[in-house]
Write an enzyme that holds these catalytic residues in place. Structure first.
Site, PDB file in Angstrom:
ATOM      1  N   LYS A  95       4.180  37.846   0.644  1.00 46.32           N
ATOM      2  CA  LYS A  95       3.372  36.898   1.425  1.00 46.32           C
ATOM      3  C   LYS A  95       2.350  37.622   2.309  1.00 46.32           C
ATOM      4  O   LYS A  95       2.525  38.809   2.614  1.00 46.32           O
ATOM      5  CB  LYS A  95       4.290  36.003   2.266  1.00 46.32           C
ATOM      6  N   TYR A 143     -15.159  47.673  29.415  1.00 47.60           N
ATOM      7  CA  TYR A 143     -15.229  46.337  30.005  1.00 47.60           C
ATOM      8  C   TYR A 143     -14.300  46.202  31.215  1.00 47.60           C
ATOM      9  O   TYR A 143     -13.158  46.669  31.183  1.00 47.60           O
ATOM     10  CB  TYR A 143     -14.803  45.282  28.990  1.00 47.60           C
TER      11      TYR A 143
HETATM   12  C1  LIG Z   1       9.389  36.786   5.058  1.00 47.47           C
HETATM   13  C2  LIG Z   1      10.653  36.401   4.407  1.00 47.47           C
HETATM   14  C3  LIG Z   1      11.468  37.381   3.814  1.00 47.47           C
HETATM   15  C4  LIG Z   1      11.181  38.859   3.932  1.00 47.47           C
HETATM   16  O1  LIG Z   1      11.501  39.247   5.249  1.00 47.47           O
HETATM   17  P1  LIG Z   1      11.454  40.768   5.738  1.00 47.47           P
HETATM   18  O2  LIG Z   1      12.085  40.699   7.067  1.00 47.47           O
HETATM   19  O3  LIG Z   1      10.021  41.144   5.774  1.00 47.47           O
HETATM   20  O4  LIG Z   1      12.215  41.568   4.757  1.00 47.47           O
HETATM   21  C5  LIG Z   1      12.583  36.961   3.117  1.00 47.47           C
HETATM   22  N1  LIG Z   1      12.905  35.644   3.033  1.00 47.47           N
HETATM   23  C6  LIG Z   1      12.156  34.688   3.612  1.00 47.47           C
HETATM   24  C7  LIG Z   1      12.573  33.265   3.489  1.00 47.47           C
HETATM   25  C8  LIG Z   1      11.015  35.029   4.339  1.00 47.47           C
HETATM   26  O5  LIG Z   1      10.287  34.081   4.931  1.00 47.47           O
END
Ligand SMILES: *Cc1c(COP(=O)(O)O)cnc(C)c1O
Length: 373
Positions: free
Chosen positions: A42, A263
């Site tokens: 993702k 800044y």
């Molecule tokens: C993002 C996600 C993962 C992976 O999580 P990590 O902590 O990056 O390994 C696994 N399962 C679900 C449902 C997620 O949303």
């Protein structure tokens, strides 16, 4: 155009070590024993480039992938060899079933509405459709509640046309091994699983892989650990760092006692100082919250941020570094062997996941795979 020209036109160079990503994948898979090791892609592979990461993992034998959104799944489908499974964590938004079928994507069904959507699609087509079923075991974010499952499964036709091929849930506190939520969620998962006899089960994200074999079930779903984020903060990191980032020096100047830098005049020189300005700022994901707290490395020597982080630049106090080593055009290390993603996250008051997924789009990106040449 030669690669060096691209590099010279960008403010910074982001390097992803695909050999390290692959080694991390192998380590996770080995920990899982007989469990299948999937990979979560993702947010463009946590900001690092799904286009490069997904094929590298496929070469390593990874055959199951997850995305959050349908669009991500459609893009990922183009990148993978035949025979790979792709699950879409957020399930099917209304009216999108044909996209799932056309691109061979399997939705994760998270609530009664999504289940109904998928069932209706199966009925229209007159054939059974695969799906993953997610149960909520205590995080209250996504997944069918225990009460939903109980009510639904009282109806014998509740899965008509739906072929569950994965039963999953997600842990809220897997990065805290001693947290009581872990055991609680695992026990609830065990109970709810009984509704799906014979269906493969999955509970473990990266951190949960390290909670022990009780959490592994049939399929692991790591994301962050692939890139070297420490799955158990506070314990030594067993993974390989995969990400490095170096920004170019734009200008070097000397300031005198009382001169301000940046800044808001937040930095006032206490004496004669050398200031180097690098071509990376909050637009590139280096948060403004790092003002006064961040550091970079010149030739292995730490140099503190001096003044406010700007949109496109950061000013560093390089006093004490030999002048020949801090000239315009030279690269300064922000992520690498001396300072990893987790360290930068700690400085910014966040987690490594957020540092990675904020990485900007302006970097010159280099993908190395030394083990493969
Ligand atoms: C993002 C996600 C993962 C992976 O999580 P990590 O902590 O990056 O390994 C696994 N399962 C679900 C449902 C997620 O949303």
């Amino acid at each position: 155009m030669p690669a060096f020209a691209d590099a010279a036109r960008a403010g910074a160079v982001l390097t992803l070590d695909l050999a390290a990503v692959r080694a991390n994948y192998r380590q996770l898979r080995a920990l899982g024993g007989s469990a299948v090791c999937a990979a979560v892609m993702k947010a463009d592979a946590y900001g690092l480039g799904m286009e490069q990461v997904a094929p590298a993992l496929a070469l390593e034998g990874c055959r199951v992938f997850f995305t959050a959104h349908l669009g991500e799944g459609m893009r990922l489908r183009q990148l993978l060899p035949a025979g790979c499974g792709i699950y879409v964590l957020h399930g099917p938004p209304p009216g999108t079933a044909h996209d799932f079928l056309e691109h061979d994507l399997v939705p994760v069904l998270n609530d009664p509405g999504q289940l109904q959507e998928w069932r209706a699609c199966a009925r229209r087509l007159g054939r059974a459709l695969p799906a993953a079923i997610q149960a909520d075991t205590g995080m209250s974010r996504m997944g069918l509640a225990a009460a939903d499952l109980a009510a639904l499964s009282a109806d014998p036709g509740w899965l008509a046309g739906v072929r569950p091929q994965l039963f999953m849930s997600h842990l809220a506190c897997a990065d805290e091994p001693a947290h009581p939520m872990n055991g609680l969620q695992r026990r609830r998962f065990e109970q709810l699983r009984e509704v799906f006899p014979g269906v493969p089960a999955s509970l473990a994200n990266s951190s949960a892989v390290f909670l022990g074999t009780d959490y592994h079930y049939d399929l692991l779903r790591p994301g962050a650990a692939l890139y070297g984020i420490n799955p158990q903060p506070g314990a030594p990191n067993p993974l390989r760092q995969a990400v490095s980032l170096a920004a170019r020096i734009v200008q070097v100047r000397t300031v005198r006692e009382g001169d301000i830098v940046g800044y808001g005049a937040r930095y006032v020189a206490g004496g004669t100082r050398r200031i180097a300005t690098i071509a990376l700022g909050y637009a590139d994901g280096w948060q403004r919250a790092l003002t006064g707290r961040g550091q970079a490395f010149v030739d292995g020597m730490a140099v503190p941020f001096a003044g406010t982080v700007s949109m496109d630049s950061i000013t560093l106090d390089v006093t004490g570094i030999p002048e020949a080593r801090v000239a315009p055009g030279q690269l300064v290390e922000l992520l690498g062997a001396r300072q990893g993603v987790d360290e930068v996250a700690a400085q910014a008051g966040t987690i490594g996941y957020e540092v990675l997924t904020r990485l900007g789009s302006r970097f010159h990106r280099v993908y190395r795979d030394d083990d493969r040449g």
